[in-house]
Design a protein around this motif. Structure first.
Motif, short mmCIF file in Angstrom:
data_model
loop_
_atom_site.label_atom_id
_atom_site.label_comp_id
_atom_site.label_asym_id
_atom_site.label_seq_id
_atom_site.Cartn_x
_atom_site.Cartn_y
_atom_site.Cartn_z
N ASN A 291 0.81 -1.22 0.00
CA ASN A 291 0.00 0.00 0.00
C ASN A 291 0.85 1.27 0.00
OD1 ASN A 291 -2.49 1.37 -0.04
ND2 ASN A 291 -2.41 1.70 2.17
N SER A 298 3.79 10.21 -8.59
CA SER A 298 2.61 10.95 -8.11
C SER A 298 2.52 12.35 -8.72
CB SER A 298 2.66 11.07 -6.58
OG SER A 298 3.73 11.92 -6.17
N CYS A 335 -6.66 13.77 -6.57
CA CYS A 335 -7.73 12.88 -7.05
C CYS A 335 -7.14 11.65 -7.73
CB CYS A 335 -8.64 13.65 -8.01
SG CYS A 335 -10.03 12.69 -8.66
N ASN A 336 -6.17 11.86 -8.59
CA ASN A 336 -5.53 10.76 -9.31
C ASN A 336 -4.79 9.83 -8.35
OD1 ASN A 336 -4.64 9.53 -11.90
ND2 ASN A 336 -2.61 10.19 -11.23
N GLY A 338 -5.34 9.47 -4.89
CA GLY A 338 -6.18 8.85 -3.87
C GLY A 338 -7.29 7.98 -4.41
N GLY A 339 -7.64 8.15 -5.70
CA GLY A 339 -8.68 7.31 -6.28
C GLY A 339 -10.09 7.71 -5.91
N SER A 340 -10.27 8.89 -5.33
CA SER A 340 -11.60 9.40 -5.01
C SER A 340 -11.54 10.92 -5.01
CB SER A 340 -12.08 8.89 -3.64
OG SER A 340 -11.28 9.41 -2.60
N ARG A 341 -12.68 11.58 -4.97
CA ARG A 341 -12.72 13.03 -5.03
C ARG A 341 -12.21 13.62 -3.72
NH1 ARG A 341 -15.18 14.10 -9.57
NH2 ARG A 341 -15.08 16.33 -9.18
N SER A 404 -9.08 12.85 1.46
CA SER A 404 -9.77 11.90 0.60
C SER A 404 -10.90 11.23 1.37
CB SER A 404 -8.79 10.85 0.09
OG SER A 404 -9.45 9.87 -0.69
N VAL A 408 -5.57 6.68 1.94
CA VAL A 408 -4.74 6.72 0.73
C VAL A 408 -3.43 5.98 0.97
CG1 VAL A 408 -5.77 8.90 -0.01
CG2 VAL A 408 -3.67 8.92 1.36
#
Length: 446
Positions: A291, A298, A335-336, A338-341, A404, A408
């Motif tokens: 993880n 990034s 956003c990119n 963390g995969g969420s808004r 997020s 993350v």
């Protein structure tokens, strides 16, 4: 409703003990100190019009050279020393600005995201313009048609968000005033509220530092001194002194000037050891822990051409535009990653190092430099190059803290330079207050 609207006029709204992160609404509204009993808010669309009026700026690009030539005649109005200027109060610079998103729906398009939320980048633009106007009110010369001062944003010290929804269908009100004055610089406190029911509820508070330059924006100029009229104002002024000391201390311990602390060195060494491949037992063989993401993966970059449309009243690129572009790239990066808004939590330590000329190429580079739990610390580096040469110059470094909706990955540096970026991001993150729980409907996006 009037009392609620004037809540933004407070000098006791937690400004005396600032903390970072999603801050709480003031708990004791009965202690509010009102700067002015009767305020006449101006429309947000009129702020930049007023600024052009004050400095005599041209509304047409083809006339900008003539307008700036005329400003040379204002040198005689500049004070030879601060003692020659009349003192002003905090009331003199107090302004309220109205953004009627609810009562004037035609304004929403500019501030609207596709998710029906408010573009925070647009709010940054409005704050920047308001901060400059506040300083001109403090330094107003009644005998002169135009101000001989060129007031520019030097630093965004901090912007802290409150735990409130930001709807594109409710009216917004900004307010602010000069809270501290040096010889050529001023600190400005600004707040933003949004209408909920019959009350204006806090959304954010911001601290900007502005500097005064001569009429041609070539050298420093003196500003009117500030007189304090109450214990609340004295405390607020003292906080400005503390803020100045904190900034000096933070700068003196910059990783560009001094080695990391012993604790920071230990942190970096432990992270390095955690990336060594146990199968090879070699310093050259690096593997990521579970993880985790390499910092070099990034990044996001962008390029803009600085057109005349984005110029400020002094025919340089508007600082609010630079902040908006940096914020939107930073948001996209978070956003990119963390995969969420993500949601903005805090903005701090934006130093305007060099002006950006119209016609420049603006290069922005955003990078996640620190993560913890749901938090993502993003650093955006801004540099420009002219169309004639390829030399790049740094103009700004922006620091944004996002949250997020889910936890993350950890970000790991691979090189020594990235390790310094990690520690710098950690330092900015630690300037926040204790982490808080994200409300699902906390909506402030690009």
């Amino acid at each position: 409703m009037r009392r609620a609207a004037l809540r933004l006029c407070t000098l006791s709204k937690g400004l005396l003990a600032p903390s970072r992160g999603l801050t709480q609404e003031p708990q004791n509204p009965e202690n509010v100190f009102h700067i002015r009993e009767a305020c006449s808010p101006i429309h947000v669309n009129h702020v930049r019009d007023k600024l052009r009026e004050i400095v005599g700026a041209s509304t047409n690009w083809r006339d900008h050279v003539k307008a700036m030539e005329e400003r040379k005649l204002l040198h005689s109005f500049l004070a030879k020393s601060q003692k020659g200027l009349p003192p002003r109060t905090m009331k003199d610079s107090y302004i309220e600005v109205f953004l009627p998103l609810g009562s004037q729906p035609e304004l929403r398009e500019k501030y609207l995201t596709v998710q029906n939320t408010v573009r925070f980048g647009r709010i940054l633009e409005d704050l920047d313009s308001l901060g400059v106007l506040i300083c001109y009110m403090h330094n107003k010369i009644h005998s002169a048609k135009m101000s001989p001062l060129s007031i520019v944003t030097a630093l965004v010290d901090k912007i802290d968000m409150c735990k409130k929804n930001l709807s594109p269908e409710q009216d917004i009100k900004f307010s602010g005033h000069v809270s501290w004055v040096g010889k050529t610089s001023m600190e400005v406190k600004m707040d933003m509220f949004q209408l909920h029911g019959n009350d204006f509820s806090p959304v954010l508070d911001a601290t900007f530092v502005m500097v005064a330059r001569d009429s041609e924006n070539k050298g420093p100029a003196f500003v009117n001194p500030l007189i304090l009229e109450s214990p609340e104002e004295e405390e607020l002024f003292q906080q400005g002194e503390l803020n100045k000391g904190r900034r000096v201390a933070f700068s003196s311990t910059s990783l560009l000037k001094m080695a990391p602390t012993a604790e920071e060195r230990t942190t970096i060494h432990e992270m390095f050891l955690n990336t060594l491949d146990p199968k090879t037992i070699s310093f050259r063989s690096r593997v990521l822990p579970a993880n985790a993401v390499w910092m070099e993966n990034s990044k996001l970059k962008s390029l803009d051409i600085c057109h005349p449309q984005e110029r400020n009243i002094f025919n340089r690129i508007f600082g609010g535009f630079l902040m908006r572009k940096a914020y939107e790239l930073g948001w996209a990066t978070a956003c990119n990653f963390g995969g969420s808004r993500p949601f903005i939590v805090a903005v701090d330590d934006i130093m305007f190092q060099k002006p950006v000329e119209v016609g420049s190429l603006l290069f922005l580079s955003a990078q996640v430099c620190f993560t913890q739990g749901n938090y993502i610390q993003v650093r955006v580096h801004s540099e420009v190059a002219s169309l004639q040469d390829k030399e790049h110059m740094t103009t700004n470094v922006f620091h944004f803290t996002f949250m997020s909706e889910k936890e993350v990955p950890l970000v790991f540096p691979r090189t020594y330079g990235e390790s310094m970026l990690y520690l710098d991001g950690q330092r900015h993150f630690k300037s926040m207050s204790a982490p808080v729980t994200l409300k699902r409907h906390y909506v402030v996006e690009p």
